[in-house]
Design an enzyme around this catalytic site. Structure first.
Site, PDB file in Angstrom:
ATOM      1  N   LYS A   1     -10.534  26.516  82.603  1.00 23.67           N
ATOM      2  CA  LYS A   1     -10.337  27.206  81.633  1.00 23.67           C
ATOM      3  C   LYS A   1      -9.388  28.247  82.113  1.00 23.67           C
ATOM      4  O   LYS A   1      -8.336  28.689  81.200  1.00 23.67           O
ATOM      5  CB  LYS A   1     -11.199  27.959  80.919  1.00 23.67           C
ATOM      6  CG  LYS A   1     -12.151  26.904  80.000  1.00 23.67           C
ATOM      7  CD  LYS A   1     -13.403  27.663  79.528  1.00 23.67           C
ATOM      8  CE  LYS A   1     -14.199  26.739  78.600  1.00 23.67           C
ATOM      9  NZ  LYS A   1     -15.594  26.421  79.204  1.00 23.67           N
TER      10      LYS A   1
ATOM     11  N   SER B   1     -16.079  31.518  77.128  1.00 23.00           N
ATOM     12  CA  SER B   1     -15.981  30.084  77.824  1.00 23.00           C
ATOM     13  C   SER B   1     -16.055  29.380  76.569  1.00 23.00           C
ATOM     14  O   SER B   1     -16.893  28.195  76.851  1.00 23.00           O
ATOM     15  CB  SER B   1     -17.149  30.000  78.741  1.00 23.00           C
ATOM     16  OG  SER B   1     -17.038  29.033  79.519  1.00 23.00           O
TER      17      SER B   1
ATOM     18  N   SER C   1     -16.298  25.438  84.291  1.00 26.05           N
ATOM     19  CA  SER C   1     -15.294  26.464  83.193  1.00 26.05           C
ATOM     20  C   SER C   1     -14.279  27.023  83.952  1.00 26.05           C
ATOM     21  O   SER C   1     -13.360  27.616  83.276  1.00 26.05           O
ATOM     22  CB  SER C   1     -16.437  27.389  82.812  1.00 26.05           C
ATOM     23  OG  SER C   1     -17.093  26.631  81.673  1.00 26.05           O
TER      24      SER C   1
END
Length: 169
Positions: A36, A88, A33
Site C-alpha cells: 500500500k 490498511s 500490506s
C-alpha cells in the site's frame, strides 16, 4: 545488531543510499500490506487530493481489512489514501487503482513502472492491496527504497505522521 527473527531485513540510510545492515535483503518475498505504500504514492502523484470519487461496487469486493466502503459512496482521494495507510483498507486500495488507471491490472503496470524508476529490481506488483496473487513480491532492500521515496512525498509523509484521522463518506 543482535539476532533478528525476520527472514529478511535491511537498515538503510536514504540520504547516502548506504546499507548499514542487511540480512538476506535482496530475496523477493510476499510483501502483504506494505504494498500500500506504492499504492499511496501513485495515488498522490497522479490524482488531485480533493478529487471526489464514486466507489464502484466492483472495487469493494475484496477480502481482509477494509474501510467499509460500499458501491455508490463518495470519498475524496486524500481520505482514500489516509484510510489506505492508517486502516490498511483493501477496499481503498482497489478504489484508488480503478480511479488512477481504470483497472487493477493496469494499475499494477503503473506500480511496476514506478518501481523500476525508484530502482526496485527484485519486485513485482500484481495487486494494489498486497493480497497474494501471482508473483506479487519484493525484497527488503526494494521496500526500503520505496519507503524512502514515499516519505520524500509531502502528502504521504504527513499522513504517515498522523496518529488518527476522521474520514467521512
Amino acid at each position: 545488531v543482535g539476532s533478528l527473527s525476520s527472514v529478511s531485513a535491511v537498515l538503510f540510510e536514504p540520504e547516502s543510499g548506504r546499507v548499514l545492515y542487511e540480512k538476506d535483503a535482496y530475496t523477493p518475498r510476499p510483501m502483504a500490506s506494505t504494498t500500500k505504500i506504492m499504492t499511496a504514492l501513485l495515488a498522490v502523484e497522479r490524482c488531485p487530493s480533493d478529487k471526489v470519487l464514486t466507489v464502484s461496487p466492483e472495487a469493494v469486493r475484496v477480502e481482509g481489512s477494509a474501510l467499509g466502503l460500499r458501491g455508490g459512496d463518495q470519498i475524496t482521494m486524500i481520505d482514500l489514501v489516509t484510510g489506505l495507510l492508517l486502516e490498511s483498507g483493501n477496499d481503498a486500495a482497489n478504489v484508488i487503482a480503478y480511479a488512477v488507471s481504470g483497472s487493477i491490472p493496469e494499475f499494477a503496470k503503473l506500480m511496476n513502472k514506478r518501481a523500476a524508476e525508484i530502482g526496485m529490481k527484485n519486485t513485482e506488483f500484481v495487486t494494489p492491496s498486497g493480497l497474494d496473487k501471482g508473483n506479487h513480491s519484493s525484497s527488503a532492500y526494494d521496500m526500503a527504497l520505496l519507503a524512502a521515496e514515499a516519505l520524500n512525498n509531502e502528502t504521504v509523509s504527513k499522513i504517515c505522521a498522523l496518529e488518527s484521522a476522521y474520514i467521512s463518506f
